[in-house]
Motif scaffolding. Structure first.
Motif, PDB file in Angstrom:
ATOM      1  N   ARG A  63       0.820  -1.206   0.000  1.00  0.00           N
ATOM      2  CA  ARG A  63       0.000   0.000   0.000  1.00  0.00           C
ATOM      3  C   ARG A  63       0.860   1.264   0.000  1.00  0.00           C
ATOM      4  N   LEU A  64       1.971   1.219   0.713  1.00  0.00           N
ATOM      5  CA  LEU A  64       2.837   2.387   0.792  1.00  0.00           C
ATOM      6  C   LEU A  64       3.309   2.800  -0.595  1.00  0.00           C
ATOM      7  N   LEU A  65       3.724   1.818  -1.397  1.00  0.00           N
ATOM      8  CA  LEU A  65       4.208   2.116  -2.742  1.00  0.00           C
ATOM      9  C   LEU A  65       3.053   2.488  -3.667  1.00  0.00           C
ATOM     10  N   HIS A  66       1.955   1.742  -3.577  1.00  0.00           N
ATOM     11  CA  HIS A  66       0.808   2.008  -4.445  1.00  0.00           C
ATOM     12  C   HIS A  66       0.268   3.423  -4.203  1.00  0.00           C
ATOM     13  N   ASP A  67       0.061   3.771  -2.934  1.00  0.00           N
ATOM     14  CA  ASP A  67      -0.452   5.102  -2.616  1.00  0.00           C
ATOM     15  C   ASP A  67       0.599   6.175  -2.861  1.00  0.00           C
ATOM     16  N   GLY A  68       1.880   5.794  -2.764  1.00  0.00           N
ATOM     17  CA  GLY A  68       2.943   6.747  -3.073  1.00  0.00           C
ATOM     18  C   GLY A  68       2.907   7.170  -4.533  1.00  0.00           C
ATOM     19  N   VAL A  69       2.632   6.228  -5.431  1.00  0.00           N
ATOM     20  CA  VAL A  69       2.491   6.566  -6.844  1.00  0.00           C
ATOM     21  C   VAL A  69       1.296   7.491  -7.049  1.00  0.00           C
TER      22      VAL A  69
END
Length: 559
Positions: free
Chosen positions: A249-255
């Motif tokens: 989620r951290l990477l997905h929401d970071g994008v």
């Protein structure tokens, strides 16, 4: 065909997908001429795969018809070119043209919308040369369309198609793949949604998909050829969407957060950040998993006139995920080598290879595929009201007949809030601004949990809520706006519906009556026989927040 009698020129052979395609070709008895820019990596690949691979250090841009003709004279079994290099978002058609000039078949793993979409311009040249030029022989569009051709074979009408890909966090991240994804993040993407073409930012329209043995994964809008091809080949009446996502989620929401930089015009594109962002993402490799998958969800009306949802899922464990995009290309190349594909011309690789041919490769890799079918539940309001639903006027019933998806259009008037504080509440809940004869579009969607999501699209604001927790014994349900849930009682008569709030919760905590909204909401039929609504909302001590009223007409219903 004798083993290794025929060979394929594989461009991008040392990349994540190229290495796996090379291994699949050699396992299938097809020799490989591996092309890449890095000699050391080519030599390493040759040591891994054995004597049936030869290497050529060369830039992709240097490969032209004379180069291919000369190469073919030294490799008489050469029959096809496979391009696994990418990113195809910045590629042109020189390589497929060169292949046609050398009378070689051409197959690529392109996922670029424009590149795949324009390959048909070479159709006459390919037919004249007697070769097949197939673009997108990968997860999209080749595999997605092979699945759909099988999944919707008995469909009378296709309502919606939703394709999602969710790789594991530990899957290899090739630079070209990262560049391809970032090239459309935050950019306007043309999507067929709600029965019409509209633009949405890349990496928006977020949702979660559940993959067997893997669990829930976040996915978001991603631009691929399927956004066009799903519409042109299957003619869905409402939606055709392709999504992809990152496991963490951290990477997905970071994008998604980085997409705001593009949407607000602070940067033109995120592509220049591909290398540093890839390096940062690699720091999270110890987390997550190496399990990935794919889902194709379609809502359709079958020949028996039943509204059904069919969902196909694919799950890959233990680092097998990166093989999936190579399997359609492998299947095509094997069919061409065995003279089992007589098709000639140039086109996207959609509807060319049958599902069983690609699925035959799943077992070797331990890839699991399954599908399920469910009958769409009756509309939420029908379930809520029971027999009372049938007493409603036809126009009201038609305005709530959500068999999967319902789209209505009309006009509305809205009155401004009474006070400044009321205006703040109005903005928070995204109620319509003041205006007359405003165009209004409402999209109602049934969700997997039996709830319905209603999206009201006004010229300057979009209001979205979810209706859930229906209790037929009391004819009450919750309308949820973010953290706030309003409990509504629905009363049906022969002239229409009346909706009255009987309570409210904030983050699940009941609110005292002086903080609960007061509302009078009616649905009736106007003099023209149209669905008519009138909603007046106020708050104690604050005053009127909004009053909006107007009419709606359902779009032509599938069937």
């Amino acid at each position: 065909m004798q083993p290794f009698e025929r060979s394929v020129l594989l461009i991008g052979a040392t990349g994540s997908f190229g290495e796996r395609l090379a291994a699949g070709l050699i396992r299938s008895g097809i020799a490989v001429i591996a092309v890449a820019r890095n000699t050391a990596r080519l030599e390493k690949l040759a040591r891994q795969l054995g004597p049936q691979i030869s290497i050529e250090t060369c830039e992709r841009s240097r490969i032209d018809t004379p180069f291919l003709t000369a190469l073919r004279s030294g490799h008489p079994g050469l029959y096809a070119i496979a391009d696994a290099s990418g990113p195809f978002q910045t590629s042109d058609d020189r390589l497929p043209r060169a292949a046609i000039g050398a009378h070689l078949h051409y197959v690529d793993l392109a996922d670029a919308r424009d590149f795949v979409g324009h390959i048909g311009s070479l159709d006459q040249h390919a037919r004249a040369a007697g070769v097949a030029v197939l673009s997108g022989a990968s997860s999209t569009p080749a595999l997605s369309h092979a699945v759909l051709d099988w999944l919707v074979a008995d469909a009378r009408t296709i309502v919606s198609i939703d394709v999602s890909i969710a790789p594991g966090n530990r899957a290899p991240r090739g630079l070209s793949v990262v560049q391809a994804i970032l090239s459309t993040v935050g950019q306007p993407v043309r999507v067929f949604r709600g029965g019409r073409w509209s633009e949405h930012p890349g990496w928006s329209l977020n949702k979660a998909v559940t993959l067997p043995g893997i669990g829930k994964r976040p996915v978001a809008l991603c631009e691929t050829p399927d956004l066009d091809l799903l519409v042109t080949r299957y003619h869905p009446t409402v939606d055709a969407i392709f999504r992809a996502g990152l496991e963490l989620r951290l990477l997905h929401d970071g994008v998604a957060a980085l997409a705001l930089l593009v949407r607000f015009g602070l940067v033109k594109t995120l592509t220049p950040l591909a290398r540093p962002l890839r390096a940062m993402a690699d720091l999270f490799k110890p987390f997550g998993s190496d399990r990935g998958g794919m889902q194709i969800d379609t809502l359709l009306i079958n020949n028996a006139s039943n509204v059904v949802r069919r969902v196909w899922t694919l799950s890959a464990n233990a680092g097998i995920g990166p093989y999936i995009p190579t399997l359609p290309a492998l299947a095509v190349l094997k069919m061409l080598a065995d003279d089992h594909l007589s098709w000639r011309g140039a086109a996207p690789c959609a509807g060319i290879i049958p599902y069983d041919t690609v699925a035959a490769e799943f077992e070797h890799h331990g890839i699991m595929a399954e599908h399920r079918e469910t009958v769409a539940p009756p509309p939420l309001i029908r379930r809520l009201l029971g027999a009372s639903y049938d007493t409603l006027p036809a126009a009201i019933r038609d305005g709530h007949d959500v068999s999967g998806i319902l789209v209505l259009e009309g006009q509305a008037d809205a009155t401004a809030p009474d006070t400044l504080i009321a205006a703040v509440f109005s903005r928070l809940f995204r109620f319509p601004r003041s205006g007359s004869n405003m165009p209004l579009r409402v999209e109602m969607r049934s969700e997997d949990d039996g709830s319905e999501t209603w999206t009201r699209i006004y010229p300057d604001v979009t209001m979205r809520s979810n209706l859930r927790n229906a209790d037929p014994s009391t004819q009450c349900l919750d309308e949820v706006f973010g953290p706030v849930a309003i409990r509504l009682k629905w009363q049906a008569t022969d002239v229409g519906l009346t909706l009255s709030p009987i309570g409210a919760r904030l983050l699940g905590i009941p609110l005292p009556s002086f903080l609960c909204p007061r509302s009078v909401a009616r649905e009736t039929v106007d003099n023209n026989g149209r669905f008519q609504f009138d909603v007046d909302i106020s708050m104690p001590l604050i005053g009127r927040i909004v009053r909006y009223r107007g009419f709606l007409v359902p779009m032509s219903k599938p069937g």
